[in-house]
Write a protein that holds these residues in place. Structure first.
Motif, mmCIF file in Angstrom:
data_model
loop_
_atom_site.group_PDB
_atom_site.id
_atom_site.type_symbol
_atom_site.label_atom_id
_atom_site.label_comp_id
_atom_site.label_asym_id
_atom_site.label_seq_id
_atom_site.Cartn_x
_atom_site.Cartn_y
_atom_site.Cartn_z
ATOM 1 N N GLN C 157 0.853 -1.192 0.000
ATOM 2 C CA GLN C 157 0.000 0.000 0.000
ATOM 3 C C GLN C 157 0.889 1.242 0.000
ATOM 4 N N PHE C 158 0.262 2.365 -0.326
ATOM 5 C CA PHE C 158 1.022 3.612 -0.368
ATOM 6 C C PHE C 158 1.008 4.303 0.986
ATOM 7 N N LYS C 159 1.960 5.212 1.119
ATOM 8 C CA LYS C 159 2.067 6.027 2.332
ATOM 9 C C LYS C 159 0.865 6.969 2.436
ATOM 10 N N LYS C 160 0.317 7.049 3.636
ATOM 11 C CA LYS C 160 -0.806 7.965 3.873
ATOM 12 C C LYS C 160 -0.338 9.411 3.640
ATOM 13 N N PRO C 161 -1.046 10.193 2.848
ATOM 14 C CA PRO C 161 -0.589 11.577 2.608
ATOM 15 C C PRO C 161 -0.931 12.474 3.790
ATOM 16 N N LEU C 162 -0.231 12.289 4.877
ATOM 17 C CA LEU C 162 -0.624 12.916 6.137
ATOM 18 C C LEU C 162 -0.572 14.453 6.146
ATOM 19 N N PRO C 163 0.497 15.060 5.602
ATOM 20 C CA PRO C 163 0.503 16.533 5.637
ATOM 21 C C PRO C 163 -0.728 17.117 4.947
ATOM 22 N N GLN C 164 -1.132 16.530 3.831
ATOM 23 C CA GLN C 164 -2.315 17.032 3.131
ATOM 24 C C GLN C 164 -3.572 16.798 3.957
ATOM 25 N N ILE C 165 -3.602 15.639 4.638
ATOM 26 C CA ILE C 165 -4.778 15.338 5.470
ATOM 27 C C ILE C 165 -4.890 16.372 6.593
ATOM 28 N N VAL C 166 -3.760 16.699 7.201
ATOM 29 C CA VAL C 166 -3.802 17.707 8.271
ATOM 30 C C VAL C 166 -4.151 19.074 7.670
ATOM 31 N N ALA C 167 -3.583 19.372 6.500
ATOM 32 C CA ALA C 167 -3.878 20.658 5.851
ATOM 33 C C ALA C 167 -5.371 20.773 5.554
ATOM 34 N N ALA C 168 -5.998 19.641 5.256
ATOM 35 C CA ALA C 168 -7.436 19.648 4.971
ATOM 36 C C ALA C 168 -8.261 20.066 6.189
ATOM 37 N N HIS C 169 -7.636 20.065 7.369
ATOM 38 C CA HIS C 169 -8.313 20.577 8.569
ATOM 39 C C HIS C 169 -8.318 22.110 8.595
ATOM 40 N N ARG C 170 -7.695 22.712 7.578
ATOM 41 C CA ARG C 170 -7.622 24.175 7.439
ATOM 42 C C ARG C 170 -6.959 24.833 8.651
ATOM 43 N N VAL C 171 -5.866 24.234 9.085
ATOM 44 C CA VAL C 171 -5.089 24.816 10.189
ATOM 45 C C VAL C 171 -4.162 25.875 9.588
ATOM 46 N N PRO C 172 -3.669 26.802 10.420
ATOM 47 C CA PRO C 172 -2.898 27.908 9.834
ATOM 48 C C PRO C 172 -1.548 27.517 9.240
#
Lengths: 405, 124, 301
Positions: C157-172
């Motif tokens: 399986q591929f690596k979870k795209p975590l930075p994008q997932i966190v960015a999707a929380h619309r954090v600053p």
């Protein structure tokens, strides 16, 4: 100084008010029935500006206790509340909090563990915290839920103790039932409850680490210190309970409440709200000529070892009501009391009321009378689990040496 | 007993009174050697050639064990040079690998051990 | 924010004689954390390599206050701690220092919730791409094809795209960085500390033990990951994406080093078949496509 005021409120609200009067700074909690009202009430008090605290709306109970702990270790009074599955979900954080020696107060509104889903009272949840290093108390009524919560802050923050503490109150029976509760005035509470004390604070500065690896020998010594602190807690609870009477008129210096124990031949023992019914049952049995007393454990941890022995060691029999069962053995309180009493009196364990099955004083009267008859018929008996269900006795494992039906 | 409070918290009355009260606590303090003299782990020893060294600080920057100290102006050309604490250096070789001028050689530790044995000094 | 290496603090934020393996990227990274944030930082560490790196009582190997905590609870513990210190008026920066498992797997729920609540903390995921502390088991951040002790024939399986997932929380603030580029990490930490609210930094941390390479190569492999485009340095500031050097020069695949240079140095990829390498290349391309698409939408490309 203001005057105390008497208000009608649910047990959950009483606990919420206690957190407010204790000047709790941070509350982190997650909804679970029957605990939820506590958190709703606190949020309401904060919103109305009646309570100066912050609510952390966490996504789980695991995080609820973790955030509460984080706030507490950061140097403020912190509080949370939960029930049943929520408490189990917190379980490892319970250990972490106690092992850190950080005072935290939590209300546990007792409820059954699933499956199947059941939101009603059982002591399966709260009694599973016995080994964690938390102080564990159980209220009989809403006033006591308030009083124990307020005292718990002072007890847990006492330098001789420095362990977190749980105040238990029975789901629905107390949590959702309106009773009169006397609320004190803030000034008196401030006199009773000094500023927060704790053994250390996590803050910038000293580069210390909490909880990194230690040699196994030191690990064991940390546990020994916790056990010593539990022993100290017995003394602190008595002191604080006595002091509480000075400020608020209600005395909590006894870890065990004894009702008509002194002349009793038979003791009905247990914890929680149904012990009020047990007292009525005792009176009824006395009318029938049985000298029955009631021993209510207000504290489960530290286990009130000497109080229990003093109250019940010389009795003919102790009948232990357990709203929980260590499945495969007997009720937890039965096991603890049998051990403390060296099973010198006849011991009869009665698992009952599990999953919220209603137990009236008549039920308690019935199984207590049955237990008394067994003792009168057989002499000394040791019956770990004489299950009482819907008016009948069910012999169960471990098998009894006397025939129960 | 110490009171940990800031100006602001004093105003608000939010104080944490810190009092360890003689308890055994799960606390440790920062200091070298939390895992002992980790120099014993070493099989390769980084040796700095101060003639080659330009004093660029990269070895100091990347050293995962923080065993390199930059001594100002002590190089043969007056440059800052790295001094390695062999008591703790684990010999990973990161310093040698990041050195842009190859001024750090990784030398078999056994050579030093033999030498030190000869000199009657058992410290590795 | 340019970082002058020679002017970085000399104060030891990692203590010699700690318990990390030789060539450890986590202790390397922790140094930069201390250099960037200084003595204002209080660090919450869930179970992982960094719990062990601290070494044995009565000492600890990090030069900052450390609160160790159970695996799943780093973000929530840090939330409570940050709230308390703020209420007490203490000038502090609460930081979570968690591994990839503690972030992408067991700690993800608490992380997502803390991001949603906008807690004023810096969350750093130290990504060595497997559960190294327990002996190299696969995590949600183990990349495709990598051998671990629970993916003996390579992860499928591929690596979870975590930075994008966190960015999707619309954090600053969300950023990726690497132990191969300390100046990048330090600059991002300083920027994060200047922003109020939830900040997330994903630190790529090649592990010699788990990735099966010579411990001297930690920084080099980290740099190769970036130079080959396998790891991309970027940041989202209030949702706006920016590529950081040297990744900003690598949008054109021609400018990147062949990924084989990165893979061949690592024993965990030794078993790869040509089609596995193709899959890895495809994954890299997908990552870059997402980045360039976002930059185009912003009008920056």
């Amino acid at each position: 100084m203001g005057m105390p005021k008497l208000l009608a409120m649910r047990g959950n609200e009483a606990v919420a008010y206690a957190a407010k009067y204790a000047r709790v700074e941070v509350v982190a909690a997650y909804p679970i029935t029957p605990q939820t009202i506590i958190v709703e009430k606190i949020d309401e008090l904060i919103s109305k500006g009646e309570m100066d605290a912050e609510m952390i709306h966490v996504e789980s109970e695991h995080s609820a206790l973790a955030a509460t702990y984080g706030a507490a270790i950061g140097g403020v009074r912190a509080f949370t509340a939960t029930s049943s599955h929520g408490l189990m979900y917190m379980y490892e954080v319970l250990w972490w909090t106690a092992g850190s020696r950080i005072p935290v107060v939590m209300a546990v509104v007792t409820r059954a563990m699933g499956p199947p889903w059941n939101i009603h009272v059982s002591h399966e949840d709260i009694l599973a915290t016995r080994d964690t290093g938390w102080l564990v108390s159980m209220a009989e009524n809403n006033q006591e839920a308030f009083d124990l919560t307020l005292q718990m802050f002072r007890i847990t923050e006492d330098p001789r103790v420095y362990l977190p503490g749980i105040v238990g109150l029975d789901g629905f029976i107390l949590s959702h039932t309106v009773e009169p509760v006397e609320l004190p005035d803030q000034e008196t509470v401030d006199e009773f409850l000094p500023p927060r004390r704790q053994p250390y604070v996590m803050e910038p500065g000293e580069p210390k680490a909490m909880g990194n690896l230690v040699p196994d020998e030191y690990f064991e010594e940390l546990r020994m210190d916790m056990q010593q602190s539990m022993e100290n807690a017995v003394k602190v609870i008595r002191e604080v309970g006595k002091e509480y009477a000075k400020y608020f008129g209600r005395d909590y210096s006894d870890l065990v409440e004894c009702y008509k124990c002194s002349d009793a031949d038979y003791i009905v023992a247990g914890t929680g709200s149904w012990m009020g019914d047990a007292k009525i049952a005792a009176d009824k049995l006395r009318e029938k000529g049985y000298r029955v007393g009631v021993m209510r454990l207000r504290w489960i941890r530290p286990f009130p070892w000497s109080d229990v022995r003093e109250a019940a060691m010389s009795k003919r029999a102790v009948i232990v009501m357990d709203r929980s069962l260590s499945t495969g053995h007997a009720g937890p309180l039965f096991l603890e009391l049998s051990s403390a009493l060296e099973a010198k009196p006849s011991m009869i364990g009665v698992p009952a009321g599990i999953g919220g099955v209603d137990i009236s004083y008549e039920d308690i009267e019935r199984f207590t009378e049955k237990a008394i008859q067994l003792v009168e018929e057989h002499g000394r008996v040791y019956i770990p689990a004489m299950w009482y269900h819907l008016g009948k006795i069910f012999p169960t494992y471990p098998s009894s040496h006397v025939k129960l039906d | 007993m110490a009171v940990s409070e800031s100006e602001e918290s004093r105003k608000r009355g939010v104080v944490a009174v810190v009092e360890p009260a003689g308890h055994k606590l799960p606390l440790s303090m920062a200091g070298p050697g939390a895992m002992g003299k980790t120099g014993y782990w070493r099989t390769q020893r980084p040796v700095v050639n101060t003639e080659k060294c330009t004093g660029c600080y990269l070895c100091w920057l990347y050293c995962p064990d923080n065993v390199i100290e930059m001594v100002p102006g002590k190089g043969p050309r007056g440059q800052d040079i790295p001094v390695i604490d062999y008591d703790y250096c684990k010999g990973c070789g990161v310093c040698a690998a990041v050195c842009p001028v190859k001024a750090i050689d990784m030398v078999d530790e056994s050579k030093f051990l033999a030498k030190e044995k000869e000199e009657g000094d058992g410290n590795a | 924010m340019a970082v002058n290496i020679k002017k970085l603090p000399k104060k030891p934020y990692v203590m010699p004689g700690h318990a990390a393996c030789p060539g450890c990227p986590e202790s390397m990274g922790f140094k930069y954390l201390g250099m960037a944030l200084g003595d204002k930082a209080v660090v919450v560490i869930p179970a992982g390599c960094s719990s062990v790196i601290q070494g044995l009582w009565p000492r600890q190997g990090f030069g900052l206050p450390i609160l160790n905590i159970v695996f799943a609870a780093a973000a929530s513990t840090a939330s409570g701690l940050a709230r308390a210190l703020k209420r007490r008026g203490v000038d502090a920066q609460v930081v979570v220092w968690a591994g990839d498992g503690g972030t992408a797997d067991i700690g993800f729920q608490a992380l997502s919730a803390a991001a949603e609540r906008g807690e004023d903390i810096i969350y750093i995921c130290v990504d060595n791409e497997a559960y190294m502390n327990t002996g190299i088991q696969r995590s949600g951040l183990t990349p495709y094809g990598a051998w671990t002790t629970t993916t003996h024939t390579g992860k499928r399986q591929f690596k979870k795209p975590l930075p994008q997932i966190v960015a999707a929380h619309r954090v600053p603030y969300v950023a990726t960085t690497s132990v191969g580029y300390p100046w990048d990490f330090i600059a991002k930490l300083k920027k994060a500390a200047s922003i109020r609210g939830f900040k997330y930094i994903h630190l790529h941390a090649p592990c010699p033990v788990g990735w099966r390479f010579d411990p001297s190569l930690t920084a080099k492999i980290a740099q190769l990951a970036v130079e080959t485009g396998a790891w991309i340095l970027y940041e989202y500031e209030n949702g706006k994406l920016r590529l950081n050097p040297p990744s900003n020069r690598l949008i054109d695949p021609e400018k990147r080093k062949p990924v084989e240079e990165y893979l061949k140095l690592q024993g965990r990829f030794r078993h790869l078949k040509p089609e596995d390498v193709e899959m890895i290349k495809k994954e890299i391309e997908t990552n870059w496509e997402e980045i360039t698409r976002a930059l185009k939408i912003q009008g920056d490309l």
